[in-house]
Design an enzyme around this catalytic site. Sequence first.
Site, mmCIF file in Angstrom:
data_model
loop_
_atom_site.group_PDB
_atom_site.id
_atom_site.type_symbol
_atom_site.label_atom_id
_atom_site.label_comp_id
_atom_site.label_asym_id
_atom_site.label_seq_id
_atom_site.Cartn_x
_atom_site.Cartn_y
_atom_site.Cartn_z
ATOM 1 C CG ASP A 8 -0.294 0.168 2.641
ATOM 2 O OD1 ASP A 8 1.077 0.547 2.628
ATOM 3 O OD2 ASP A 8 -1.149 0.343 3.605
ATOM 4 C CG HIS A 9 -0.630 4.791 1.566
ATOM 5 N ND1 HIS A 9 -1.740 3.866 1.665
ATOM 6 C CD2 HIS A 9 -0.624 5.229 2.893
ATOM 7 C CE1 HIS A 9 -2.341 4.042 3.093
ATOM 8 N NE2 HIS A 9 -1.590 5.068 3.497
ATOM 9 C CB CYS A 65 1.055 -2.479 4.564
ATOM 10 S SG CYS A 65 0.743 -3.551 6.217
ATOM 11 C CB THR A 67 2.091 -2.657 10.670
ATOM 12 O OG1 THR A 67 0.999 -3.156 10.022
ATOM 13 C CG2 THR A 67 1.680 -1.151 11.506
ATOM 14 N N GLY A 68 3.239 -4.013 8.118
ATOM 15 C CA GLY A 68 3.225 -5.473 7.608
ATOM 16 C C GLY A 68 2.126 -6.393 7.956
ATOM 17 C CB ILE A 69 0.052 -6.464 11.074
ATOM 18 C CG1 ILE A 69 1.160 -6.337 11.829
ATOM 19 C CG2 ILE A 69 -1.085 -7.074 11.566
ATOM 20 C CD1 ILE A 69 1.017 -5.685 13.202
ATOM 21 N N GLY A 70 -1.376 -5.761 8.261
ATOM 22 C CA GLY A 70 -2.795 -5.725 7.600
ATOM 23 C C GLY A 70 -2.548 -6.889 6.267
ATOM 24 C CG HIS A 98 10.633 -24.786 11.477
ATOM 25 N ND1 HIS A 98 10.556 -24.981 12.922
ATOM 26 C CD2 HIS A 98 11.999 -25.068 11.156
ATOM 27 C CE1 HIS A 98 11.977 -25.294 13.526
ATOM 28 N NE2 HIS A 98 12.765 -25.268 12.291
ATOM 29 N NE ARG A 132 10.621 -30.903 14.458
ATOM 30 C CZ ARG A 132 11.827 -30.702 14.073
ATOM 31 N NH1 ARG A 132 12.537 -31.587 13.229
ATOM 32 N NH2 ARG A 132 12.558 -29.743 14.629
ATOM 33 C CG HIS A 133 9.367 -28.528 10.308
ATOM 34 N ND1 HIS A 133 9.108 -28.068 11.670
ATOM 35 C CD2 HIS A 133 10.654 -28.917 10.447
ATOM 36 C CE1 HIS A 133 10.254 -27.906 12.416
ATOM 37 N NE2 HIS A 133 11.112 -28.631 11.715
#
Length: 146
Positions: A8-9, A65, A67-70, A98, A132-133
């Site tokens: 995003d911006h 973005c 925060t990188g979260i959204g 992993h 296992r991963h």
Amino acid sequence: MKIALGCDHGGYELKQFIMKTLEKLGYEYEDFGCYSLESCDYPDFGAAAARAVAEGKCDRGIVICTTGIGISIAANKIKGIRCAHCADCLEAEMTRRHNDANMMAIGAGFTGKNMAERMVEVFLTTEFEGGRHERRVNKMMALEQE
Ligand SMILES: O=C(CO)[C@H](O)[C@H](O)COP(=O)(O)O
């Protein structure tokens, strides 16, 4: 390996830098926007990059973005996507080893260019460990059917 990019911006300037990094490292990429600093909505561009990965048009995705979260949440809404929000090289490495993450989200407001450059290289060169991963990744992906 072809990389899908989205932002995003808030992530626009770091994405421009990451494009140069990818060129330097010899990776092909496709930019799914946004294309300017004008305010926009991260789900539009996170989803566009994620669809390209989910449909096999691109091999990995990197989305950015503030925060990188959204944008990571948006990318993870697309079936087949495992988008990891990473803040350093160890997270970028571990999520490949992993989780077999096929996308990485970066917060441009918190991650500088030098760190982002190193994270991109690590994310694109680290192999999934399997074993296992693999069982756990399969269980994660089965959750999409609920
Ligand atoms: O980080 C983000 C989402 O997680 C966005 O970049 C952020 O919310 C955009 O906010 P604004 O419109 O105030 O620039």
